[in-house]
Design a protein around this motif. Structure first.
Motif, mmCIF file in Angstrom:
data_model
loop_
_atom_site.group_PDB
_atom_site.id
_atom_site.type_symbol
_atom_site.label_atom_id
_atom_site.label_comp_id
_atom_site.label_asym_id
_atom_site.label_seq_id
_atom_site.Cartn_x
_atom_site.Cartn_y
_atom_site.Cartn_z
ATOM 1 N N VAL A 246 40.973 43.261 57.593
ATOM 2 C CA VAL A 246 40.844 41.838 57.296
ATOM 3 C C VAL A 246 39.806 41.615 56.208
ATOM 4 O O VAL A 246 38.784 42.318 56.143
ATOM 5 C CB VAL A 246 40.474 41.053 58.579
ATOM 6 N N PHE A 247 40.100 40.666 55.349
ATOM 7 C CA PHE A 247 39.168 40.304 54.272
ATOM 8 C C PHE A 247 39.315 38.818 53.994
ATOM 9 O O PHE A 247 40.427 38.295 53.919
ATOM 10 C CB PHE A 247 39.459 41.097 52.998
ATOM 11 N N THR A 248 38.199 38.121 53.852
ATOM 12 C CA THR A 248 38.222 36.673 53.646
ATOM 13 C C THR A 248 37.606 36.310 52.299
ATOM 14 O O THR A 248 36.515 36.767 51.957
ATOM 15 C CB THR A 248 37.458 35.949 54.777
ATOM 16 N N GLU A 267 42.725 26.402 45.023
ATOM 17 C CA GLU A 267 43.863 26.954 44.291
ATOM 18 C C GLU A 267 43.479 28.255 43.611
ATOM 19 O O GLU A 267 44.239 29.237 43.627
ATOM 20 C CB GLU A 267 44.369 25.937 43.267
ATOM 21 N N GLU A 268 42.290 28.284 43.019
ATOM 22 C CA GLU A 268 41.833 29.498 42.333
ATOM 23 C C GLU A 268 41.630 30.631 43.351
ATOM 24 O O GLU A 268 41.952 31.795 43.073
ATOM 25 C CB GLU A 268 40.525 29.212 41.604
ATOM 26 N N THR A 269 41.112 30.283 44.528
ATOM 27 C CA THR A 269 40.902 31.290 45.572
ATOM 28 C C THR A 269 42.231 31.806 46.102
ATOM 29 O O THR A 269 42.391 33.004 46.367
ATOM 30 C CB THR A 269 40.079 30.701 46.732
ATOM 31 N N CYS A 290 38.413 45.196 48.798
ATOM 32 C CA CYS A 290 37.392 44.350 49.405
ATOM 33 C C CYS A 290 36.064 44.496 48.657
ATOM 34 O O CYS A 290 35.381 43.500 48.386
ATOM 35 C CB CYS A 290 37.186 44.725 50.878
ATOM 36 N N LEU A 291 35.711 45.725 48.340
ATOM 37 C CA LEU A 291 34.463 45.976 47.615
ATOM 38 C C LEU A 291 34.478 45.318 46.235
ATOM 39 O O LEU A 291 33.452 44.831 45.752
ATOM 40 C CB LEU A 291 34.241 47.485 47.456
ATOM 41 N N GLU A 292 35.646 45.265 45.643
ATOM 42 C CA GLU A 292 35.757 44.666 44.314
ATOM 43 C C GLU A 292 35.723 43.138 44.368
ATOM 44 O O GLU A 292 35.107 42.488 43.514
ATOM 45 C CB GLU A 292 37.064 45.122 43.652
ATOM 46 N N TYR A 293 36.354 42.571 45.374
ATOM 47 C CA TYR A 293 36.477 41.117 45.440
ATOM 48 C C TYR A 293 35.333 40.437 46.197
ATOM 49 O O TYR A 293 35.174 39.226 46.100
ATOM 50 C CB TYR A 293 37.804 40.722 46.095
ATOM 51 N N CYS A 294 34.562 41.201 46.948
ATOM 52 C CA CYS A 294 33.509 40.566 47.740
ATOM 53 C C CYS A 294 32.275 40.302 46.884
ATOM 54 O O CYS A 294 32.107 40.855 45.807
ATOM 55 C CB CYS A 294 33.125 41.451 48.931
ATOM 56 N N GLY A 295 31.404 39.453 47.405
ATOM 57 C CA GLY A 295 30.148 39.186 46.718
ATOM 58 C C GLY A 295 29.151 40.300 46.982
ATOM 59 O O GLY A 295 29.336 41.146 47.860
ATOM 60 N N THR A 345 38.928 28.683 53.037
ATOM 61 C CA THR A 345 39.023 30.130 52.885
ATOM 62 C C THR A 345 40.477 30.587 52.899
ATOM 63 O O THR A 345 41.369 29.883 53.368
ATOM 64 C CB THR A 345 38.291 30.863 54.023
ATOM 65 N N TYR A 346 40.672 31.791 52.375
ATOM 66 C CA TYR A 346 41.934 32.514 52.500
ATOM 67 C C TYR A 346 41.609 33.870 53.102
ATOM 68 O O TYR A 346 40.735 34.591 52.598
ATOM 69 C CB TYR A 346 42.603 32.704 51.130
#
Length: 389
Positions: A246-248, A267-269, A290-295, A345-346
């Motif tokens: 899971v990733f949010t 929409e962008e998210t 996840c590592l790439e998209y997370c903060g 969130t998505y």
């Protein structure tokens, strides 16, 4: 305590989910279940043991409503065909009260109870004082004892209470000595200012006999392997485990953003979530994405494969996607994007596996066992009620 005279006196399949339990395992399981007991009926045994924990505040906060003569001689409550004076009923009220203090005493004020003042003058609810509450609880306990006693007598059950009472008296004497009290004073502190050794003994033996029959019924309950299979097959989702990733992604917008700005951010998210899934379906690794998209603050979470959740039950999965994860048609690598407009969130969910662990058989066994116990006690007590005089 006396029993009222009656008007007419009478004498008294495809998926193998379990392995067969041998007798030793069944006895071990019963012993463990019996040790903890079903909460609903735990007081059957607790009244006997409660003397070991005495809260002397009870003596100062539960005050009699009537004079001593009435408390000792007049009927205070009728339970089924049994009549109790206040002196006798105090045994149960004080026991319930002391049990409550044993569990919740340090938090009593959070419940709105001041243990330093008379509970008869403290409000429990719109129509009950705390005294009313504890007496009603005690009355419910007495319903169980009355029903069990009648059923035991009808069944011709024999149980010698002498050993129980001897142990009880020994514990009383020990507790009295530890608190520098006479046994007589101890009884009054534990069971009310009208308590006497004779009254306590009578009520104790009444409870001990009922408890003996309860244990007889308890030990007679059986759960078969077939019942375990049926229970599982009736609702597999309640017992299966799932592994999933899971990733949010959270929409990013300024604190003072208006509705249009928030909509645009969502929409962008959503576009990012779709991009994430596309790359996943092209063969990229979920956790690496996840590592790439997370903060930056979340990188540590995913550095050790933090997106993977294993052996999770339905009740522990987010309601937003629990039903999807536990769908019977779900297959490995199925992926879903879940939008949450409330939290902006998505969430991307990747199904890994769903399975049954035979260790859960113990839980299924206990569930069936306790349901049978509940049904048995409900049947026994169905025709019983109490009335305060």
């Amino acid at each position: 305590m006396k029993k009222k005279d009656k008007a007419t006196p009478e004498t008294t399949e495809e998926k193998k989910v379990v392995t067969r339990y041998d007798r030793k395992m069944e006895e071990r399981r019963k012993a463990e279940a019996k040790a903890k007991r079903d909460e609903k009926w735990f007081r059957i045994g607790c009244v006997i043991a409660a003397v070991l924990v005495v809260v002397f505040l009870a003596y100062s906060v539960i005050r009699p409503i009537v004079e001593k003569y009435a408390a000792v001689n007049e009927i205070y409550i009728t339970v089924g065909d049994y009549e109790f004076t206040q002196q006798e009923f105090d045994y149960y009220t004080y026991t319930v009260y002391n049990e409550w203090l044993d569990y919740y005493g340090s938090y009593a004020s959070l419940f709105g109870l001041d243990t330093s003042t008379d509970i008869a003058n403290q409000t429990y609810s719109d129509d009950m004082t705390w005294k009313d509450y504890f007496e009603s609880e005690a009355a419910e306990v007495l319903i169980q004892y009355a029903a069990l006693t009648d059923a035991a007598n009808e069944a011709g059950f024999e149980y010698e209470t002498e050993d129980d009472y001897t142990s009880f008296v020994e514990s009383v004497e020990e507790a009295a000595a530890e608190n520098d009290l006479t046994v007589s004073a101890y009884y009054k502190a534990a069971y009310g200012q009208y308590a006497t050794a004779e009254v306590v003994e009578e009520q104790f033996r009444f409870c001990a006999y009922a408890s003996g029959y309860y244990n007889e019924l308890y030990d007679g309950i059986e759960v078969t392997d077939e019942e375990i299979v049926e229970e599982y097959q009736a609702d597999p989702s309640a017992y299966d485990y799932v592994d999933y990733r899971v990733f949010t992604l959270s929409a990013e917008y300024e604190e003072e953003a208006d509705e249009d700005a928030i909509t645009q951010a969502m929409e962008e998210t959503g576009t990012l979530a779709e991009e994430f899934v596309e790359r996943l379906e092209d063969g990229e690794d979920f956790n690496e994405l996840c590592l790439e998209y997370c903060g930056e603050d979340d990188e540590a979470t995913y550095e050790d494969d933090g997106s993977l959740l294993e052996a999770v039950r339905y009740s522990s999965v987010s309601s937003a996607y629990a039903e999807w994860l536990f769908d019977d048609d779900r297959e490995a690598d199925d992926v879903e994007i879940v939008e949450d407009e409330d939290s902006y969130t998505y969430t991307i969910v990747l199904f890994v596996d769903r399975y049954y662990d035979t260790e859960i058989n113990d839980e299924i066994y206990d569930n069936i066992f306790n349901n049978k116990l509940d049904a048995l006690m409900e049947e026994l007590t169905a025709d019983y009620s109490y009335t305060f005089s």
